[in-house]
Scaffold this active site. Structure first.
Site, PDB file in Angstrom:
ATOM      1  CD  GLU A 136      -3.599  -6.618   5.266  1.00 57.22           C
ATOM      2  OE1 GLU A 136      -4.412  -5.674   5.313  1.00 57.22           O
ATOM      3  OE2 GLU A 136      -2.709  -6.695   4.399  1.00 57.22           O
ATOM      4  CB  CYS A 147      -0.971  -0.043   1.179  1.00 54.53           C
ATOM      5  SG  CYS A 147      -2.326   1.144   1.049  1.00 54.53           S
ATOM      6  CG  HIS A 164      -4.400  -3.785   2.537  1.00 54.40           C
ATOM      7  ND1 HIS A 164      -3.865  -3.432   3.759  1.00 54.40           N
ATOM      8  CD2 HIS A 164      -4.529  -2.631   1.844  1.00 54.40           C
ATOM      9  CE1 HIS A 164      -3.692  -2.110   3.804  1.00 54.40           C
ATOM     10  NE2 HIS A 164      -4.094  -1.609   2.658  1.00 54.40           N
TER      11      HIS A 164
END
Length: 386
Positions: free
Chosen positions: A363, A277, A361
């Site tokens: 995660e 990001c 992202h």
């Protein structure tokens, strides 16, 4: 187009935009007001994770999914210690929780967290407006007694400078170095603990999410987190095996004033580097590329991204309002991933060096887990470089 709908009976809150548009509604959360960029997120769940994601600093989040609150809130599903978003906008009043992990209602958690909310807004109309004209500055206000000064709110929204040129990483970064060894969550066990690390990663905190740190620790990496302004010499003195560049809010060009030079020196050190990001954008700036503000940005958990080197498509979770400009990538910097929504750059790597990054992202907090492999790619890169 300016929207000035008549005030309905019982209105206790409003969303006021810089152009004078007023959307009346019902307040929840904490009484007060908040100013920021009004954006929208298409995720149907994960609202607690979204509101505590430091990347949302400076923003008022409009949820396009109408039923927010059904998962409730708990003390585990937070991505930072203090909520980063400035407020939220909903179509319906927060719904009652119906999840076994819920420990309180969303509106109670919002009030305790100091977040202002407004429900009863036509979020379809608001989302179309943002999609067509860009993310506006706005103020969300809630007063239980109904006393709302619309003219003053319009004036405040009109003078708010917006996110372009704003360095928000300084606001959300940690204030001192700390260690992280918590691993992922498992049903019946909660979060785990790393006991025997096999490598050391230094994470530069531009606004890092907890679950990113858990993903690193879960693969055997002891993590040292350092503030955004930490210089390269101090980072390298910690003797990292790899360096992680975290997510975060604001304009990468503003943060890059001090961060790009640091990252450039880290690249020159030869250490393996992985950015996500804002970290991806800072890395691009350090390599000589440029970034620019997007009209509406990418925020949701259903964004398709193509891996240009394998041909595979990943469904990803995203939250960003700036992007790396493809035509600014210098020789030796290769675009690796591309958005299938708008064709924007979603990943890059440096030829001949253990350096790569993605805009989205991996995660997955919230969101799909298609891109979890990127953490393994990073640790494999570290191990091969040892």
């Amino acid at each position: 187009m300016v929207v000035q709908a008549p005030r309905p009976d019982g209105a206790t809150a409003a969303l006021v935009l810089a152009d004078g548009s007023v959307f009346w509604g019902r307040g929840f959360g904490v009484e007060g007001e908040a100013i920021g960029e009004v954006c929208f997120n298409t995720s149907p769940t994960g609202y607690q994770e979204i509101l505590t994601d430091p990347s949302y600093a400076g923003q008022i989040v409009t949820f396009t999914f109408p039923h927010i609150g059904n998962v409730g809130a708990n003390g585990e599903d937070v991505e930072s210690n203090v909520p980063a978003a400035r407020g939220l906008v909903l179509r319906m009043d927060p719904t009652e929780p119906s999840n076994f992990r819920a420990t309180r209602q969303l509106q109670d958690w919002l009030a305790a967290s100091g977040l202002v909310g407004v429900a009863g807004i036509d979020t379809r109309a608001l989302t179309r407006r943002i999609r067509d004209t860009g993310a506006p500055s706005g103020v969300v206000l809630y007063a239980a007694n109904g006393c709302i000064d619309i003219d003053a709110a319009i004036a405040r929204a009109a003078v708010w400078p917006g996110l372009e040129g704003m360095d928000l990483a300084r606001e959300v970064t940690c204030r001192q170095i700390y260690r992280w060894d918590q691993t992922g969550w498992a049903l019946g066990h909660g979060y785990g603990q790393l006991e025997r690390p096999s490598r050391h990663v230094v994470a530069v905190d531009y606004g890092v999410k907890h679950n990113i740190l858990r993903c690193l620790a879960g693969l055997g990496s002891a993590v040292t987190v350092v503030p955004a302004g930490t210089e390269a010499e101090a980072i390298l003195a910690l003797e990292p095996d790899g360096i992680f560049l975290a997510n975060g809010p604001g304009d990468p060009a503003a943060t890059g004033v001090y961060a790009a030079g640091t990252v450039r020196a880290l690249v020159e050190s030869g250490k393996p580097i992985f950015g996500i990001c804002l970290g991806h954008q800072i890395l691009a700036l350090a390599l000589g590329a440029r970034t620019a503000k997007m009209a509406i940005g990418h925020r949701g958990a259903n964004h398709p991204v193509k891996d240009l080197e394998t041909g595979k498509v990943e469904i990803t979770s995203q939250n960003h309002g700036f992007a790396v400009l493809r035509d600014s990538l210098p020789p030796g910097v290769v675009e690796t991933h591309r958005s299938l929504f708008d064709g924007s750059v979603e990943g890059l790597r440096v030829e001949g060096q253990p350096v790569f990054s993605v805009q989205y992202h991996p995660e997955a907090s919230p969101g799909p887990r298609d891109a979890h492999y990127l953490f393994r790619r990073f640790t494999d890169m570290i191990d091969a470089h040892a």
